[in-house]
Design a protein around this motif. Structure first.
Motif, PDB file in Angstrom:
ATOM      1  N   UNK A  73      -3.687   1.434  -3.079  1.00 10.59           N
ATOM      2  CA  UNK A  73      -4.092   0.280  -2.277  1.00 10.59           C
ATOM      3  C   UNK A  73      -3.083  -0.855  -2.421  1.00 10.59           C
ATOM      4  N   UNK A  74      -2.633  -1.113  -3.652  1.00  8.13           N
ATOM      5  CA  UNK A  74      -1.644  -2.165  -3.880  1.00  8.13           C
ATOM      6  C   UNK A  74      -0.341  -1.853  -3.150  1.00  8.13           C
ATOM      7  N   UNK A  75       0.072  -0.591  -3.196  1.00  7.55           N
ATOM      8  CA  UNK A  75       1.307  -0.185  -2.530  1.00  7.55           C
ATOM      9  C   UNK A  75       1.179  -0.336  -1.018  1.00  7.55           C
ATOM     10  N   UNK A  76       0.050   0.123  -0.460  1.00 10.78           N
ATOM     11  CA  UNK A  76      -0.155   0.024   0.980  1.00 10.78           C
ATOM     12  C   UNK A  76      -0.175  -1.428   1.444  1.00 10.78           C
ATOM     13  N   UNK A  77      -0.819  -2.297   0.678  1.00  8.07           N
ATOM     14  CA  UNK A  77      -0.851  -3.717   1.039  1.00  8.07           C
ATOM     15  C   UNK A  77       0.547  -4.325   0.992  1.00  8.07           C
ATOM     16  N   UNK A  78       1.354  -3.888   0.037  1.00  8.47           N
ATOM     17  CA  UNK A  78       2.728  -4.393  -0.041  1.00  8.47           C
ATOM     18  C   UNK A  78       3.514  -4.013   1.210  1.00  8.47           C
ATOM     19  N   UNK A  79       3.314  -2.799   1.705  1.00  7.43           N
ATOM     20  CA  UNK A  79       3.981  -2.388   2.940  1.00  7.43           C
ATOM     21  C   UNK A  79       3.506  -3.222   4.126  1.00  7.43           C
ATOM     22  N   UNK A  80       2.207  -3.388   4.247  1.00  4.37           N
ATOM     23  CA  UNK A  80       1.667  -4.114   5.393  1.00  4.37           C
ATOM     24  C   UNK A  80       2.058  -5.592   5.360  1.00  4.37           C
ATOM     25  N   UNK A  81       2.207  -6.137   4.165  1.00  5.51           N
ATOM     26  CA  UNK A  81       2.642  -7.535   4.018  1.00  5.51           C
ATOM     27  C   UNK A  81       4.162  -7.668   4.016  1.00  5.51           C
ATOM     28  N   UNK A  82       4.848  -6.519   4.116  1.00  8.40           N
ATOM     29  CA  UNK A  82       6.317  -6.475   4.107  1.00  8.40           C
ATOM     30  C   UNK A  82       6.868  -7.205   2.888  1.00  8.40           C
ATOM     31  N   UNK A  83       6.373  -6.756   1.758  1.00 11.38           N
ATOM     32  CA  UNK A  83       6.751  -7.358   0.483  1.00 11.38           C
ATOM     33  C   UNK A  83       7.289  -6.269  -0.439  1.00 11.38           C
ATOM     34  N   UNK A  84       8.539  -5.804  -0.213  1.00 12.62           N
ATOM     35  CA  UNK A  84       9.066  -4.689  -1.003  1.00 12.62           C
ATOM     36  C   UNK A  84       9.255  -5.016  -2.475  1.00 12.62           C
ATOM     37  N   UNK A  85       9.306  -6.300  -2.833  1.00 15.45           N
ATOM     38  CA  UNK A  85       9.470  -6.653  -4.242  1.00 15.45           C
ATOM     39  C   UNK A  85       8.281  -6.198  -5.075  1.00 15.45           C
ATOM     40  N   UNK A  86       7.136  -5.949  -4.425  1.00 11.52           N
ATOM     41  CA  UNK A  86       5.957  -5.465  -5.148  1.00 11.52           C
ATOM     42  C   UNK A  86       5.956  -3.943  -5.293  1.00 11.52           C
ATOM     43  N   UNK A  87       6.997  -3.296  -4.740  1.00 12.76           N
ATOM     44  CA  UNK A  87       7.140  -1.849  -4.880  1.00 12.76           C
ATOM     45  C   UNK A  87       8.397  -1.600  -5.697  1.00 12.76           C
ATOM     46  N   UNK A  88       8.269  -1.301  -6.991  1.00 11.37           N
ATOM     47  CA  UNK A  88       9.446  -1.184  -7.859  1.00 11.37           C
ATOM     48  C   UNK A  88      10.528  -0.253  -7.330  1.00 11.37           C
ATOM     49  N   UNK A  89      10.137   0.857  -6.697  1.00 11.89           N
ATOM     50  CA  UNK A  89      11.152   1.779  -6.191  1.00 11.89           C
ATOM     51  C   UNK A  89      12.082   1.087  -5.205  1.00 11.89           C
ATOM     52  N   UNK A  90      11.512   0.387  -4.229  1.00 14.42           N
ATOM     53  CA  UNK A  90      12.355  -0.252  -3.211  1.00 14.42           C
ATOM     54  C   UNK A  90      13.121  -1.437  -3.787  1.00 14.42           C
TER      55      UNK A  90
END
Length: 397
Positions: A285-302
């Motif tokens: 859920x956290x990862x999906x929300x990061x994508x929808x909010x266009x916040x790649x800094x919350x996804x360590x891989x990106x």
């Protein structure tokens, strides 16, 4: 546990071994490590690093409908967000991508034929092979084409064969190897016009080839990688992919596409056996929300994958230990074979991999031509001080 290990050593008349046994037991526990290998999705280190949940230690409404107070579904949490992010009508989460494929085949093609190109009968991690996975679902494999060349006419002939009783067409992305030379394959857009539902196992979990969550657009090293949104747009009825690869989430399998097909998978008895746990749902859920909010800094891989090389060079100089050098990172995890991402780090003469691996915290490195290389692309900047201290404390070799 560690106290019990020491007690057993003493009871066995070997008190001197107690500290060693306790240390070995401690090393066997799941614990944080510093990944300085340059492999972003390191299978042995859990692939994509993720934040578990933002809800702390509280209870969560995993299977509770807050509107009416009745029992709900864990599939109502991360799955709709992922569906929206990849442009699907619906989505469902299971415990890994192989499970997603098994569930789709069992729900949609049990007892019927599944057409697969011979060039796509791949072996995935752990020695498991597509024909074996398909067999366990209760479906029948219908092979078409050859290892290097499969044409649209091969698929059409198999579908037109009444004895084959084709239920679905399965297209499998060869995510961990490449076939080059005299080759031919059929795209999803062409397969979509043949009649049976088309299921595309894209494996590595890229949501959208346009990477709208990245300000600078898709990096060059992503070229040619199939993505969920574009595969569905091309005509696939369902896509399956991993959560812990290019998606950058926890180990999970996602299936997305036509709502009625996703619902059929959700009604199958295997759906309960393959469902994800609450921690996985929360992390996804956290990862999906990061994508929808266009916040790649919350996804360590990106965040790691897109750090400019100049930033890494500056960090290497600032460590003040070892020799700054250029190197190449890889995505790993069975994705993008042969693709390298320019990187930078430091090198220390000698093979110090074992000493660093058994330190506290453990530091994973690689050794190249007698030099221990620490690639900073996969090291969180907050760990630079710890890495520098560990390197400075190495004994010359």
């Amino acid at each position: 546990m560690l106290v019990e290990v020491a007690r057993q050593a003493i009871a066995a008349g070997d008190p001197d071994s107690a500290p060693h046994r306790a240390a070995a037991a401690r090393r066997a526990l799941l614990q944080p490590v510093i990944n300085a290998t340059g492999v972003l999705l390191h299978t042995n280190l859990g692939r994509a690093p993720v934040a578990i949940t933002s809800s702390g230690t509280t209870y969560a409404n995993l299977e509770l409908d807050l509107d009416d107070g009745r029992r709900g579904s864990r599939q109502d949490r991360a799955a709709p967000l992922l569906a929206r992010a990849c442009g699907a009508e619906a989505a469902m989460v299971v415990n890994n991508c192989a499970a997603a494929v098994v569930l789709v085949l069992a729900a949609l093609a049990r007892g019927r034929g599944v057409v697969v190109s011979r060039g796509e009968l791949v072996e995935i991690g752990g020695g498991f092979r597509i024909p074996e996975v398909l067999e366990q679902s209760g479906a029948r494999l219908v092979e078409v084409g050859t290892t290097n060349r499969t044409r649209l006419s091969d698929y059409r002939s198999a579908i037109d064969d009444a004895d084959a009783d084709v239920g679905i067409v399965l297209k499998v992305h060869a995510s961990n190897y490449r076939i080059t030379g005299f080759t031919e394959e059929v795209g999803v857009d062409a397969l979509a016009g043949l009649g049976p539902p088309v299921v595309a196992d894209i494996g590595s979990g890229l949501l959208d080839a346009a990477t709208p969550w990245l300000a600078d657009g898709p990096p060059s090293w992503l070229a040619g990688e199939p993505a969920a949104r574009q595969t569905l747009h091309a005509g696939a009825d369902l896509v399956t992919f991993s959560g812990d690869k290019l998606l950058g989430g926890p180990q999970a399998g996602i299936l997305a596409g036509r709502a009625e097909l996703v619902a059929a998978c959700g009604r199958h008895p295997l759906a309960r056996a393959l469902r994800p746990g609450g921690l996985v749902v929360a992390a996804l859920q956290e990862v999906a929300l990061a994508y929808l909010r266009r916040d790649p800094d919350r996804i360590p891989f990106w965040r790691m994958a897109t750090i400019p090389v100049d930033d890494l060079r500056r960090r290497a100089e600032a460590l003040g230990v070892g020799r700054p050098l250029g190197c190449a990172s890889v995505t790993g995890g069975g994705t993008l074979p042969g693709v390298e991402i320019p990187s930078a780090g430091v090198g220390v003469e000698g093979d110090h991999a074992a000493a660093l691996r058994t330190g506290a915290p453990p530091i994973m490195t690689r050794v190249v031509d007698g030099v221990t290389v620490c690639d900073l692309r996969t090291v969180d900047p907050s760990d630079d001080g710890v890495l520098a201290e560990a390197l400075a404390g190495l004994s010359p070799r």
